[in-house]
Write a protein that holds these residues in place. Sequence first.
Motif, short mmCIF file in Angstrom:
data_model
loop_
_atom_site.label_atom_id
_atom_site.label_comp_id
_atom_site.label_asym_id
_atom_site.label_seq_id
_atom_site.Cartn_x
_atom_site.Cartn_y
_atom_site.Cartn_z
N UNK A 60 34.92 55.50 -107.25
CA UNK A 60 33.87 56.87 -105.65
C UNK A 60 32.60 54.99 -106.49
N UNK A 61 32.15 55.85 -107.48
CA UNK A 61 30.92 54.84 -108.41
C UNK A 61 30.52 53.36 -108.20
N UNK A 62 31.96 52.75 -108.22
CA UNK A 62 32.49 51.52 -107.83
C UNK A 62 32.14 50.90 -106.93
N UNK A 63 32.22 51.25 -105.37
CA UNK A 63 32.38 51.38 -104.61
C UNK A 63 32.01 51.65 -103.23
N UNK A 64 30.75 52.49 -103.74
CA UNK A 64 29.37 53.10 -102.41
C UNK A 64 28.34 52.48 -103.03
N UNK A 65 27.17 52.21 -101.93
CA UNK A 65 26.03 52.02 -102.14
C UNK A 65 25.02 52.73 -100.98
N UNK A 66 24.69 53.00 -101.78
CA UNK A 66 23.76 54.39 -101.36
C UNK A 66 22.83 53.42 -100.35
N UNK A 122 27.65 73.52 -113.57
CA UNK A 122 26.76 73.36 -111.67
C UNK A 122 26.17 71.91 -112.18
N UNK A 123 25.33 72.00 -113.32
CA UNK A 123 24.13 71.10 -114.00
C UNK A 123 25.35 69.78 -113.96
N UNK A 124 26.52 69.79 -114.93
CA UNK A 124 27.87 68.90 -115.33
C UNK A 124 27.71 68.15 -113.81
N UNK A 125 28.03 69.55 -112.83
CA UNK A 125 29.15 68.92 -111.63
C UNK A 125 27.80 67.85 -110.87
N UNK A 126 26.87 68.65 -111.18
CA UNK A 126 25.52 67.65 -110.39
C UNK A 126 25.40 66.32 -110.44
N UNK A 127 25.67 66.35 -111.81
CA UNK A 127 24.94 64.91 -112.42
C UNK A 127 26.16 63.89 -112.22
N UNK A 128 27.38 64.63 -112.11
CA UNK A 128 28.53 63.87 -112.40
C UNK A 128 28.28 62.95 -110.59
N UNK A 129 28.10 64.20 -109.05
CA UNK A 129 28.49 63.63 -108.41
C UNK A 129 27.70 63.07 -107.94
N UNK A 130 25.90 63.36 -108.04
CA UNK A 130 24.63 62.85 -107.83
C UNK A 130 24.29 61.07 -108.42
N UNK A 131 26.09 60.97 -109.59
CA UNK A 131 25.34 59.55 -110.42
C UNK A 131 26.52 58.71 -109.39
N UNK A 132 26.95 59.12 -108.78
CA UNK A 132 28.31 58.37 -107.63
C UNK A 132 27.06 57.14 -107.32
N UNK A 133 26.10 58.33 -106.62
CA UNK A 133 24.99 57.02 -105.71
C UNK A 133 23.74 56.52 -106.25
N UNK A 134 23.84 56.53 -107.72
CA UNK A 134 23.08 55.73 -108.55
C UNK A 134 23.30 54.45 -108.57
N UNK A 135 24.43 53.59 -108.51
CA UNK A 135 24.59 52.95 -108.75
C UNK A 135 24.64 52.59 -109.68
N UNK A 136 25.67 53.42 -110.82
CA UNK A 136 26.00 52.84 -112.53
C UNK A 136 26.32 51.69 -112.98
#
Length: 207
Positions: A60-66, A122-136
């Motif tokens: 998802x991170x590779x196909x999303x631009x926030x 919860x922190x690990x899940x938050x890091x993963x989900x928010x990282x999707x929108x940070x355009x890694x």
Amino acid sequence: MPQSDPAVPAHGGELSHAPVPAPASVAAPAAAEAPASGAAVRHGLLCLGLAAFWAASAWTAAHVRAAPPLHTAALLVHLVSLVAGFGAVLAVDYVGTLWLLGRRTLCQVLDLAAPLHVPIWGGLAGLTLSGVLLEPHLDSGLTQLKLVLVLLIALNGVQAGALQRRLERYGEQRPPRPLLLRGGLSALVSQLGWWGALLIGFYNAQR
């Protein structure tokens, strides 16, 4: 003539029928085998689910631009999740170190660790989900290493939870050496994973 059940002489000369107990060496493994195998299946399925979630997040991170506002909100969630998850990990490992130094009991360590599983996961899940929108930068070797470290942290967390349940059975008694070594290795993997992901994220943010 039918045979009677085995009889054992009781006090006063009377006979009392008593079942012959099964040998402990035979009954104990049979009783423990089913729960152990069931737990192994659950842990395996959980690990597969985590790996699938990790793969879906990377795709998802590779196909999303926030949009910029969403990117800023995701960055805030990312930082809060880091504080919650990594802070809880440091607290558990710190108290674990005090136990190794003889300044805390094993029960105290386990009592502290039990409720901290929530902020860690919860922190690990938050890091993963928010990282999707940070355009890694998924084409970067360091970013790919960070993703592997995140997956390693999650899988290590599954076995750490199982290890904690085994340690709780010993109470104040000292657990066997193999369990202690496994606990030390789990803490080491956790620290390397969290610190590695943190430093790589910080380095990428400066580029």
